[in-house]
Design a protein around this motif. Structure first.
Motif, PDB file in Angstrom:
ATOM      1  N   LYS A 144      -2.317   8.311 118.982  1.00 38.98           N
ATOM      2  CA  LYS A 144      -1.368   7.959 117.919  1.00 38.98           C
ATOM      3  C   LYS A 144      -1.974   8.188 116.657  1.00 38.98           C
ATOM      4  O   LYS A 144      -1.384   8.963 115.437  1.00 38.98           O
ATOM      5  CB  LYS A 144      -0.537   6.973 118.153  1.00 38.98           C
ATOM      6  CG  LYS A 144       0.465   6.515 116.880  1.00 38.98           C
ATOM      7  CD  LYS A 144       1.104   5.096 117.336  1.00 38.98           C
ATOM      8  CE  LYS A 144       2.145   4.817 116.053  1.00 38.98           C
ATOM      9  NZ  LYS A 144       2.903   3.509 116.544  1.00 38.98           N
ATOM     10  N   LYS A 145      -3.043   7.541 116.534  1.00 34.50           N
ATOM     11  CA  LYS A 145      -3.956   7.774 115.056  1.00 34.50           C
ATOM     12  C   LYS A 145      -4.573   9.044 114.780  1.00 34.50           C
ATOM     13  O   LYS A 145      -4.734   9.275 113.697  1.00 34.50           O
ATOM     14  CB  LYS A 145      -4.722   6.556 115.011  1.00 34.50           C
ATOM     15  CG  LYS A 145      -4.379   4.849 115.289  1.00 34.50           C
ATOM     16  CD  LYS A 145      -5.351   3.959 115.455  1.00 34.50           C
ATOM     17  CE  LYS A 145      -4.793   2.782 115.756  1.00 34.50           C
ATOM     18  NZ  LYS A 145      -5.597   1.593 116.139  1.00 34.50           N
ATOM     19  N   LEU A 146      -4.972   9.671 115.952  1.00 39.26           N
ATOM     20  CA  LEU A 146      -5.377  10.958 115.786  1.00 39.26           C
ATOM     21  C   LEU A 146      -4.276  12.056 115.299  1.00 39.26           C
ATOM     22  O   LEU A 146      -4.518  12.813 114.337  1.00 39.26           O
ATOM     23  CB  LEU A 146      -5.944  11.615 116.925  1.00 39.26           C
ATOM     24  CG  LEU A 146      -7.504  11.031 117.573  1.00 39.26           C
ATOM     25  CD1 LEU A 146      -7.583  11.530 119.005  1.00 39.26           C
ATOM     26  CD2 LEU A 146      -8.358  11.598 116.648  1.00 39.26           C
ATOM     27  N   ASN A 147      -3.092  11.737 115.631  1.00 44.09           N
ATOM     28  CA  ASN A 147      -2.044  12.381 115.304  1.00 44.09           C
ATOM     29  C   ASN A 147      -1.854  12.179 113.752  1.00 44.09           C
ATOM     30  O   ASN A 147      -1.239  13.058 113.051  1.00 44.09           O
ATOM     31  CB  ASN A 147      -0.723  12.246 116.231  1.00 44.09           C
ATOM     32  CG  ASN A 147      -0.688  13.088 117.301  1.00 44.09           C
ATOM     33  OD1 ASN A 147       0.056  14.126 117.064  1.00 44.09           O
ATOM     34  ND2 ASN A 147      -0.831  12.811 118.448  1.00 44.09           N
ATOM     35  N   ILE A 148      -1.929  10.952 113.444  1.00 48.99           N
ATOM     36  CA  ILE A 148      -1.627  10.752 112.037  1.00 48.99           C
ATOM     37  C   ILE A 148      -2.672  11.313 111.086  1.00 48.99           C
ATOM     38  O   ILE A 148      -2.099  12.045 110.035  1.00 48.99           O
ATOM     39  CB  ILE A 148      -1.673   9.240 111.632  1.00 48.99           C
ATOM     40  CG1 ILE A 148      -0.561   8.601 112.392  1.00 48.99           C
ATOM     41  CG2 ILE A 148      -1.915   8.773 110.383  1.00 48.99           C
ATOM     42  CD1 ILE A 148      -0.683   6.971 112.427  1.00 48.99           C
ATOM     43  N   LEU A 154      -2.159  18.557 107.686  1.00 46.47           N
ATOM     44  CA  LEU A 154      -1.094  19.290 107.449  1.00 46.47           C
ATOM     45  C   LEU A 154      -0.491  19.350 106.155  1.00 46.47           C
ATOM     46  O   LEU A 154      -0.056  20.175 105.514  1.00 46.47           O
ATOM     47  CB  LEU A 154      -0.181  19.536 108.598  1.00 46.47           C
ATOM     48  CG  LEU A 154      -0.508  19.829 110.032  1.00 46.47           C
ATOM     49  CD1 LEU A 154       0.264  19.693 110.914  1.00 46.47           C
ATOM     50  CD2 LEU A 154      -0.985  21.340 109.756  1.00 46.47           C
ATOM     51  N   VAL A 155      -0.030  18.121 105.780  1.00 48.78           N
ATOM     52  CA  VAL A 155       0.383  17.790 104.460  1.00 48.78           C
ATOM     53  C   VAL A 155      -0.528  18.281 103.319  1.00 48.78           C
ATOM     54  O   VAL A 155      -0.032  18.755 102.221  1.00 48.78           O
ATOM     55  CB  VAL A 155       0.761  16.126 104.505  1.00 48.78           C
ATOM     56  CG1 VAL A 155       1.203  15.872 103.163  1.00 48.78           C
ATOM     57  CG2 VAL A 155       2.084  15.822 105.411  1.00 48.78           C
ATOM     58  N   ASN A 156      -1.906  17.837 103.451  1.00 54.18           N
ATOM     59  CA  ASN A 156      -2.657  18.004 102.207  1.00 54.18           C
ATOM     60  C   ASN A 156      -2.791  19.491 102.000  1.00 54.18           C
ATOM     61  O   ASN A 156      -2.978  19.855 100.797  1.00 54.18           O
ATOM     62  CB  ASN A 156      -3.800  17.445 102.477  1.00 54.18           C
ATOM     63  CG  ASN A 156      -3.954  15.843 101.954  1.00 54.18           C
ATOM     64  OD1 ASN A 156      -4.174  15.586 100.907  1.00 54.18           O
ATOM     65  ND2 ASN A 156      -3.586  15.049 103.032  1.00 54.18           N
ATOM     66  N   ILE A 192      -1.310  22.226 115.761  1.00 52.23           N
ATOM     67  CA  ILE A 192      -2.721  23.100 115.637  1.00 52.23           C
ATOM     68  C   ILE A 192      -2.030  24.520 115.427  1.00 52.23           C
ATOM     69  O   ILE A 192      -2.774  25.151 114.480  1.00 52.23           O
ATOM     70  CB  ILE A 192      -3.505  23.183 116.883  1.00 52.23           C
ATOM     71  CG1 ILE A 192      -4.067  21.800 117.252  1.00 52.23           C
ATOM     72  CG2 ILE A 192      -4.432  24.180 116.701  1.00 52.23           C
ATOM     73  CD1 ILE A 192      -4.963  21.400 116.270  1.00 52.23           C
ATOM     74  N   ARG A 193      -1.133  24.871 116.116  1.00 49.88           N
ATOM     75  CA  ARG A 193      -0.593  26.077 115.387  1.00 49.88           C
ATOM     76  C   ARG A 193      -0.241  26.271 113.960  1.00 49.88           C
ATOM     77  O   ARG A 193      -0.440  27.380 113.404  1.00 49.88           O
ATOM     78  CB  ARG A 193       0.578  26.646 116.336  1.00 49.88           C
ATOM     79  CG  ARG A 193       0.343  27.233 117.673  1.00 49.88           C
ATOM     80  CD  ARG A 193       1.487  27.642 118.532  1.00 49.88           C
ATOM     81  NE  ARG A 193       1.373  27.821 119.568  1.00 49.88           N
ATOM     82  CZ  ARG A 193       1.714  27.324 120.641  1.00 49.88           C
ATOM     83  NH1 ARG A 193       2.372  26.141 120.832  1.00 49.88           N
ATOM     84  NH2 ARG A 193       1.429  27.706 121.991  1.00 49.88           N
ATOM     85  N   SER A 194       0.466  25.255 113.474  1.00 53.80           N
ATOM     86  CA  SER A 194       0.757  25.332 111.962  1.00 53.80           C
ATOM     87  C   SER A 194      -0.564  25.248 111.179  1.00 53.80           C
ATOM     88  O   SER A 194      -0.418  25.866 110.308  1.00 53.80           O
ATOM     89  CB  SER A 194       1.612  23.887 111.887  1.00 53.80           C
ATOM     90  OG  SER A 194       2.929  23.882 112.542  1.00 53.80           O
ATOM     91  N   LEU A 195      -1.444  24.465 111.762  1.00 48.96           N
ATOM     92  CA  LEU A 195      -2.724  24.480 110.910  1.00 48.96           C
ATOM     93  C   LEU A 195      -3.597  26.023 111.023  1.00 48.96           C
ATOM     94  O   LEU A 195      -4.099  26.247 109.953  1.00 48.96           O
ATOM     95  CB  LEU A 195      -3.736  23.552 111.515  1.00 48.96           C
ATOM     96  CG  LEU A 195      -4.941  23.261 111.039  1.00 48.96           C
ATOM     97  CD1 LEU A 195      -4.838  22.825 109.477  1.00 48.96           C
ATOM     98  CD2 LEU A 195      -5.871  22.146 111.869  1.00 48.96           C
ATOM     99  N   VAL A 196      -3.520  26.647 112.122  1.00 48.57           N
ATOM    100  CA  VAL A 196      -4.041  27.904 112.131  1.00 48.57           C
ATOM    101  C   VAL A 196      -3.300  28.983 111.015  1.00 48.57           C
ATOM    102  O   VAL A 196      -3.882  29.664 110.617  1.00 48.57           O
ATOM    103  CB  VAL A 196      -3.738  28.499 113.761  1.00 48.57           C
ATOM    104  CG1 VAL A 196      -3.974  30.077 113.689  1.00 48.57           C
ATOM    105  CG2 VAL A 196      -4.722  27.736 114.672  1.00 48.57           C
ATOM    106  N   ASN A 197      -1.972  28.743 111.027  1.00 53.21           N
ATOM    107  CA  ASN A 197      -1.452  29.508 110.192  1.00 53.21           C
ATOM    108  C   ASN A 197      -1.741  29.353 108.732  1.00 53.21           C
ATOM    109  O   ASN A 197      -1.845  30.285 108.084  1.00 53.21           O
ATOM    110  CB  ASN A 197       0.057  29.269 110.349  1.00 53.21           C
ATOM    111  CG  ASN A 197       0.890  29.797 111.327  1.00 53.21           C
ATOM    112  OD1 ASN A 197       0.370  30.812 112.151  1.00 53.21           O
ATOM    113  ND2 ASN A 197       1.975  29.329 111.997  1.00 53.21           N
TER     114      ASN A 197
END
Length: 281
Positions: A144-148, A154-156, A192-197
């Protein structure tokens, strides 16, 4: 102080755990009572739990006491490998998990939290050879904390403000993605896909960026739930490394081959395709 720290404090011979007689247990109890008068840090509950472990959980206590990784984790002491017997390859993971949950869970969670807060993901990776010994709730909280932390990335990055990058410096750490791999899932893959994009788009816009080059290289540490995504991460890293080598060898900021550019673009397109496919289900 936990029972392993007390075990260490009392200098109990780990080789005698399995062979301890009732008389040995009584002797250790007397030793603990003496130590309690000398050392106020020894908690009564911890002392009682150590006696309980010596009486009823010898196999589990011995496994931890004779395992360098787990003993270092819970004793907070770092001994050389020569201090321990050969690694015990066969063990009952469920019993070890139950033992840790009963006696050492708070220390495990604290270890996770301290290293997460300092972005020392490698410290957690180092003990995950025995992930199957850790209580499910502790792992759930860690996930859960890793997901945060991943959501924060992603937000930043979505804000496209380089000043925010210092707050998410761990996005450049390969150890972060290696740790995420232990919790890979469809949901994690989507993030991770969103981050890759995002990273690929920024990289293609500025191939001289050390930040995005490092991100692409480090992301290859993530082993995805979807093997196709893992392949994309590997190819992206290969392309980024190739581009860096070409740039260095040519001595020119424009030293990019058409082949290298092609790989990065195709990777992004494939990610978008996979993301759309996943969303349709």
């Amino acid at each position: 102080m936990n029972i392993i720290e007390l075990f260490e404090e009392l200098k109990i011979d780990k080789n005698n755990i399995l062979l301890a007689s009732p008389e040995d247990i009584i002797r250790i109890e007397k030793q603990i009572n003496v130590e309690k008068r000398i050392n106020p840090d020894i908690d009564v509950n911890v002392a009682n739990n150590l006696i309980l472990a010596l009486k009823d959980y010898r196999q589990e206590l011995y496994f931890i006491a004779s395992n360098r990784i787990l003993y270092t984790l819970f004793s907070k002491k770092n001994y050389s490998r020569h201090h321990f017997p050969p690694l015990q390859r066969e063990y009952d993971a469920e019993k070890i998990q139950s033992f840790i949950n009963q006696f050492l869970n708070d220390d495990l969670v604290l270890y996770f939290d301290q290293n997460l807060s300092q972005n020392k993901f490698d410290m957690i990776n180092d003990i995950f050879d025995f992930k199957n010994c850790f209580p499910e709730d502790a792992l759930f909280q860690l996930n859960k904390k890793l997901n945060i932390k991943l959501d924060s990335v992603l937000v930043n990055l979505s804000q496209n403000n380089s000043e925010n990058n210092s707050a998410i410096s761990y996005v450049e750490y390969r150890s972060f993605y290696v740790l995420l791999s232990y919790f890979s899932s469809i949901e994690m893959d989507d993030k991770i896909r969103s981050l890759v994009n995002i990273v690929s788009e920024r990289y293609n816009a500025n191939k001289l960026s050390d930040f995005y080059t490092t991100c692409i290289s480090s992301m290859q540490g993530y082993v995805a739930f979807d093997p196709g995504l893992t392949s994309i991460l590997v190819r992206n890293r290969e392309a980024a490394v190739s581009n860096s080598i070409e740039r260095s060898s040519s001595g020119s900021s424009s030293g990019m081959s058409g082949k290298s550019i092609f790989f990065i673009v195709i990777a992004v397109l494939k990610v978008l395709f996979l993301f759309a496919k996943c969303s349709s289900h």
